[in-house]
Design a protein around this motif. Structure first.
Motif, short mmCIF file in Angstrom:
data_model
loop_
_atom_site.label_atom_id
_atom_site.label_comp_id
_atom_site.label_asym_id
_atom_site.label_seq_id
_atom_site.Cartn_x
_atom_site.Cartn_y
_atom_site.Cartn_z
N VAL A 361 19.20 40.32 46.62
CA VAL A 361 20.09 41.21 46.17
C VAL A 361 19.76 40.27 44.54
O VAL A 361 19.79 41.45 43.42
CB VAL A 361 21.39 40.29 46.46
CG1 VAL A 361 22.12 40.30 45.06
CG2 VAL A 361 22.09 40.56 47.34
N GLY A 362 19.50 39.08 44.32
CA GLY A 362 18.66 38.96 43.23
C GLY A 362 17.49 39.08 42.42
O GLY A 362 16.42 38.28 43.72
N SER A 420 20.19 47.35 38.58
CA SER A 420 21.01 46.25 38.60
C SER A 420 22.17 47.71 38.43
O SER A 420 23.61 47.28 38.18
CB SER A 420 21.35 45.42 37.03
OG SER A 420 20.62 46.36 35.73
N PRO A 422 25.86 49.23 39.36
CA PRO A 422 26.57 48.76 40.56
C PRO A 422 26.48 48.53 41.29
O PRO A 422 26.55 47.79 42.39
CB PRO A 422 27.66 48.54 39.26
CG PRO A 422 27.31 48.89 38.25
CD PRO A 422 26.53 49.71 38.25
N TYR A 425 23.92 47.27 43.53
CA TYR A 425 24.34 45.90 43.74
C TYR A 425 24.78 44.89 44.33
O TYR A 425 24.16 44.23 45.01
CB TYR A 425 24.18 45.32 42.21
CG TYR A 425 24.40 43.85 42.03
CD1 TYR A 425 22.99 42.93 41.36
CD2 TYR A 425 25.14 42.56 42.51
CE1 TYR A 425 22.98 41.93 41.28
CE2 TYR A 425 25.34 41.60 41.92
CZ TYR A 425 24.22 41.00 41.17
OH TYR A 425 24.22 39.94 41.25
N TYR A 486 34.01 45.89 39.59
CA TYR A 486 33.98 43.73 39.93
C TYR A 486 34.88 43.75 40.69
O TYR A 486 35.40 42.99 41.60
CB TYR A 486 33.61 43.04 39.12
CG TYR A 486 33.26 42.89 38.13
CD1 TYR A 486 31.46 43.67 38.36
CD2 TYR A 486 32.39 42.31 36.64
CE1 TYR A 486 30.70 43.82 37.60
CE2 TYR A 486 31.06 42.58 35.97
CZ TYR A 486 29.68 43.09 36.48
OH TYR A 486 29.00 43.18 35.98
N ARG A 509 28.66 36.01 41.42
CA ARG A 509 27.08 36.89 41.35
C ARG A 509 27.49 37.95 40.86
O ARG A 509 26.62 39.22 40.26
CB ARG A 509 27.03 37.24 42.81
CG ARG A 509 26.42 36.53 43.95
CD ARG A 509 25.11 35.92 43.28
NE ARG A 509 24.18 36.24 43.48
CZ ARG A 509 23.45 36.35 44.18
NH1 ARG A 509 23.67 35.37 45.75
NH2 ARG A 509 21.70 36.97 44.92
N HIS A 513 25.51 39.68 37.66
CA HIS A 513 24.89 41.10 37.37
C HIS A 513 25.26 41.15 35.68
O HIS A 513 24.26 41.86 35.63
CB HIS A 513 25.61 41.72 38.65
CG HIS A 513 25.71 43.21 38.37
ND1 HIS A 513 26.89 43.68 37.68
CD2 HIS A 513 25.32 44.33 38.73
CE1 HIS A 513 26.14 45.32 37.41
NE2 HIS A 513 25.56 45.47 38.16
N TYR A 514 26.65 40.71 35.46
CA TYR A 514 26.27 41.08 34.20
C TYR A 514 25.46 40.72 33.10
O TYR A 514 25.29 42.31 32.48
CB TYR A 514 27.54 40.59 33.90
CG TYR A 514 28.70 41.59 32.29
CD1 TYR A 514 28.97 42.30 31.88
CD2 TYR A 514 28.45 40.02 31.39
CE1 TYR A 514 29.33 43.25 30.89
CE2 TYR A 514 29.00 40.52 30.01
CZ TYR A 514 28.82 42.01 30.19
OH TYR A 514 29.66 42.45 28.59
N TRP A 517 22.68 43.49 34.64
CA TRP A 517 22.94 44.61 33.29
C TRP A 517 23.15 44.68 32.06
O TRP A 517 22.26 45.53 31.23
CB TRP A 517 24.30 44.78 34.09
CG TRP A 517 25.04 46.13 33.68
CD1 TRP A 517 24.77 47.71 35.02
CD2 TRP A 517 25.21 46.69 32.44
NE1 TRP A 517 25.01 48.92 33.57
CE2 TRP A 517 25.64 47.81 32.08
CE3 TRP A 517 25.85 45.91 31.43
CZ2 TRP A 517 26.52 48.81 31.41
CZ3 TRP A 517 26.90 46.48 30.19
CH2 TRP A 517 26.40 48.41 30.81
#
Length: 534
Positions: A361-362, A420, A422, A425, A486, A509, A513-514, A517
């Motif tokens: 994910v990251g 990133s 959405p 991700y 989200y 998360r 993510h924000y 992104w």
């Protein structure tokens, strides 16, 4: 130079009034600057070096720590100090320069240490009165003794690496820990591997050095007393000495069990962790939930080139090994690098495929950068392939072999955008937590099954935190498409798997993510201001 400003005389000489500064970071992937407001925090982690230096400062001196990532520097306070010290990494070098220039009019002694000046000793020229090269646990007290006698040296460097078993507990009381998202602690220093680009073995050596169990538990006690809950074990490779780490994790598990697992950890380790099932089991039992792994590249020729041979050992593919770590109960974050000599323009899609297949994910992605004193820097300097500007035009000082520099930079920005994106991700997040091996409940609440009332209380706390963060996301995210994504993902999770801990993981998360992104979006719109993670 002896001074009577703020100093008190003792038998040993002048006592100093000391200010230690951690300068503001430039915007970065791990800085989480855009995510921190959703978390109600000002910075991600406290500076690790300064509380330790404070603990090593002899009695009689007075100490103030300023972290510019928490609050502006009080230059009036600095002007009243005898000594002002700065530490910093490469991404802090410009701000360090500005601070040193401002301090020139203060009349205090200025000292600089830390990773950047240790590899670029002359960078600050005459702005600093004294520089510390490498570790400073022995040289800092020596400098204070020299200063008190009026004879500080221009340069200090330890002859030997620090014996970690002799270190005191850091002075965390000098920091406002409530302002930080995470705490930190160090178990070991050093790494046995020989990655060409890495400055860790230059600064800390290849022989892992380890604190005693007593020291580690004392630091955990302090973190717990000061209200920390999520703690980063900052070791560059937690399993550098596997046998010693087994001996440490056992007492850490017992410490956690006796206190109902108050601390949740994340850390860093090499990919060969996948070959150690018993070590992974101990890490999970100690409540380590995330591990950052230096994958670097799916290009095996590039791994050989950079001597990252630990990623090529037999026993399965890198994707398979990452899945093995995940199956053991640890989420994997990855470090990825673009621009090795064996990379061509196929590397960008290859990296995206790898991260997706590995359910990561990251992922921190950066362009290869040659840090002074590393073998990579020496090799590229000899080949005439270094951009020597302090601000390289394309975001890295490496002139690649098989890629045009603009192609490398633009490919890097494309990967940041695509990772990133959405849907991609959250698809990776779903693949790991909804369809994959992780439950989101593998942390503290999973350890409290024998205490149902405490488990219910912990679940309630997670639910409240998830709700607060979700509300902040809905109120503060300005982009309607992001806000909608989200909301859709978190509400879907609430229907299909409403575990409070997992809801908190998804809300956290989303905030992270924000940040990623927004960072990618702004760099893509202004490539000249590219921020390189490596």
């Amino acid at each position: 130079m002896l001074t009577d400003r703020g100093g008190a005389w003792s038998a040993g000489g002048t006592m100093a009034d000391i200010v230690l500064i951690s300068p503001r970071f430039e915007m970065s992937y791990w800085g989480l600057e855009h995510a921190l407001p959703f978390m109600g925090r000002s910075a991600n982690m406290p500076p690790a070096a300064l509380p330790l230096l404070a603990a090593l400062t002899p009695a009689g001196h007075t100490l103030t720590i300023m972290d510019e990532n928490i609050a502006p520097i009080d230059f009036d306070r600095c002007a009243r100090a005898d000594i002002v010290g700065l530490t910093g990494m490469i991404v802090q070098r410009h701000r360090m320069t500005e601070i040193l220039q401002a301090l020139k009019t203060c009349g205090c002694s200025t000292v600089v240490g830390g990773p950047w000046v240790s590899v670029s000793e002359d960078y600050f020229g005459t702005l600093a009165d004294t520089v510390f090269i490498g570790e400073a646990e022995e040289t800092w007290p020596r400098f204070l003794e020299d200063w008190s006698r009026g004879a500080p040296a221009r340069r200090y460097q330890q002859a030997d690496k620090t014996d970690l078993s002799l270190l005191p507990t850091p002075r965390l009381d000098l920091l406002d820990l409530k302002r930080y998202a995470f705490g930190n602690v160090q178990f070991t220093r050093g790494c046995p591997f020989t990655c060409e680009f890495c400055d860790i073995i230059v600064l800390f050596g290849r022989r892992p050095r380890i604190k005693t169990v007593r020291q580690i538990l004392a630091e955990l006690d302090l973190l717990h007393r000061m209200g920390q809950e999520i703690v980063f074990i900052v070791d560059d490779n937690l399993i550098a000495n596997k046998r010693a780490m087994r001996d440490i994790l056992g007492p850490v598990i017992e410490w956690q069990r006796e206190r109902d697992f108050p601390l949740t950890f994340f850390t860093e380790a090499s990919l060969d962790l996948a070959d150690e099932p018993d070590l992974m089991r101990l890490m999970v039992e100690a409540n380590i939930v995330n591990v950052f792994v230096g994958i670097e590249t799916p290009n095996e020729d590039s791994l050989r080139e950079t001597k990252k041979l630990q990623n090529l050992r037999r026993g399965g593919t890198m994707v398979g090994k990452i899945h093995g770590i995940q199956n053991a109960g640890l989420e994997v974050w990855s470090g990825m690098i673009l621009g090795f000599d064996n990379d061509d323009d196929t590397i960008f899609d290859a990296q995206l495929r790898f991260v997706s297949e590995a359910r990561i994910v990251g992922s921190m992605v950066g362009m290869l950068n040659a840090i002074p004193t590393t073998p990579l820097h020496d090799r590229l300097a000899a080949e005439g392939r270094l951009d020597l500007d302090d601000e390289p035009a394309f975001g890295t000082n490496v002139i690649p072999k098989r890629l045009d520099r603009m192609v490398l930079r633009d490919g890097y920005l494309r990967i940041l955008r695509d990772l990133s994106e959405p849907a991609a991700y959250f698809d990776r997040l779903d693949a790991l937590y909804l369809d994959g091996p992780l439950s989101g409940d593998q942390g503290r609440t999973a350890r409290l099954t024998g205490k149902p009332w405490l488990r219910r209380r912990e679940q309630a706390r997670f639910l409240v935190r998830a709700t607060v963060m979700f509300a902040r996301l809905m109120l503060w995210v300005r982009e309607p498409d992001l806000r909608s994504e989200y909301r859709r993902r978190i509400l879907h999770l609430a229907r299909v798997n409403p575990r409070p801990a997992l809801l908190f993981v998804y809300a956290l998360r989303a905030a992270m993510h924000y940040h990623a992104w927004l960072l990618a979006d702004r760099m893509s719109k202004s490539p000249a201001g590219v921020v390189n993670s490596y």
